[in-house]
Design a protein around this motif. Structure first.
Motif, short mmCIF file in Angstrom:
data_model
loop_
_atom_site.label_atom_id
_atom_site.label_comp_id
_atom_site.label_asym_id
_atom_site.label_seq_id
_atom_site.Cartn_x
_atom_site.Cartn_y
_atom_site.Cartn_z
N PHE A 33 -2.60 0.85 -4.72
CA PHE A 33 -3.58 -0.10 -5.77
C PHE A 33 -5.00 0.17 -5.29
N ILE A 34 -5.34 0.50 -4.07
CA ILE A 34 -6.64 0.81 -3.58
C ILE A 34 -7.00 2.18 -4.03
N GLN A 35 -6.17 3.19 -3.93
CA GLN A 35 -6.33 4.53 -4.54
C GLN A 35 -6.63 4.58 -5.72
N ASN A 36 -5.93 3.86 -6.48
CA ASN A 36 -5.91 3.85 -7.91
C ASN A 36 -7.36 3.14 -8.52
N ALA A 37 -7.89 2.45 -7.71
CA ALA A 37 -9.18 1.65 -7.82
C ALA A 37 -10.34 2.65 -7.51
N ILE A 38 -10.18 3.57 -6.46
CA ILE A 38 -11.09 4.49 -6.27
C ILE A 38 -10.88 5.68 -7.30
#
Length: 166
Positions: free
Chosen positions: A23-28
């Protein structure tokens, strides 16, 4: 116009139990295409792999005492790779900041698990806590014109900050 997205908009929970890595990587990845800033609301974000920033993106937390990225023992590489993928530089990561986060490596076991590895220019790292990684707290490789100020960097096994020119 707001140029910020929250990791929670992409599904991150921040409860210290759920794996928030994807989820964090998708936001980045989304922010690299124009949003510019990824915001981490208060919480403990469990990760099991490196978070990679290839282009100019700000990573902003709600404050180091409130927002923690906590990798598990599965991490065998740096917690956050900024301007690099593996050991390969990714040009274009410039004029950004990392602020208001705690990177807590207390559960890491691999000596390659650094808190933050950077290979870029004009990155401002401030008001963070980077602690207890088995590797380096901050490892800056061939980086220039970066500012590291008002951080608490302690208890990292190799050393707290390594600046390496190539």
């Amino acid at each position: 116009m707001l140029f910020r997205s929250s990791v929670k908009d992409f599904g991150a929970v921040g409860d210290g139990v759920i794996d928030d890595t994807v989820f964090i990587q998708n936001a980045i990845d989304y922010a690299e295409n124009g949003v510019n800033t990824v915001f981490f609301p208060a919480g403990i974000y469990k990760t099991t792999a490196s978070l990679t920033v290839n282009r100019s993106v700000n990573l902003i937390g709600a404050g180091a005492p409130c927002t923690t990225i906590k990798p598990t023992s599965a991490l065998t590489a740096p917690c956050i790779l900024y301007g690099v993928q593996g050991d390969t530089p990714r040009p274009g990561s410039t004029a950004c900041e990392i602020s208001g986060l705690t990177l807590d490596g207390s559960d890491t076991v691999d000596s390659a698990a650094d808190g933050l590895r950077i290979w870029c220019s004009h990155l401002e790292i401030h008001n963070n806590a980077i602690r207890q990684f088995k590797g380096y707290g901050i490892y800056a490789v061939a980086s220039w014109s970066n500012v590291i100020r008002q951080n608490w960097i302690y208890g990292n096994t190799k050393t707290n900050i390594l600046l390496e020119a190539t």
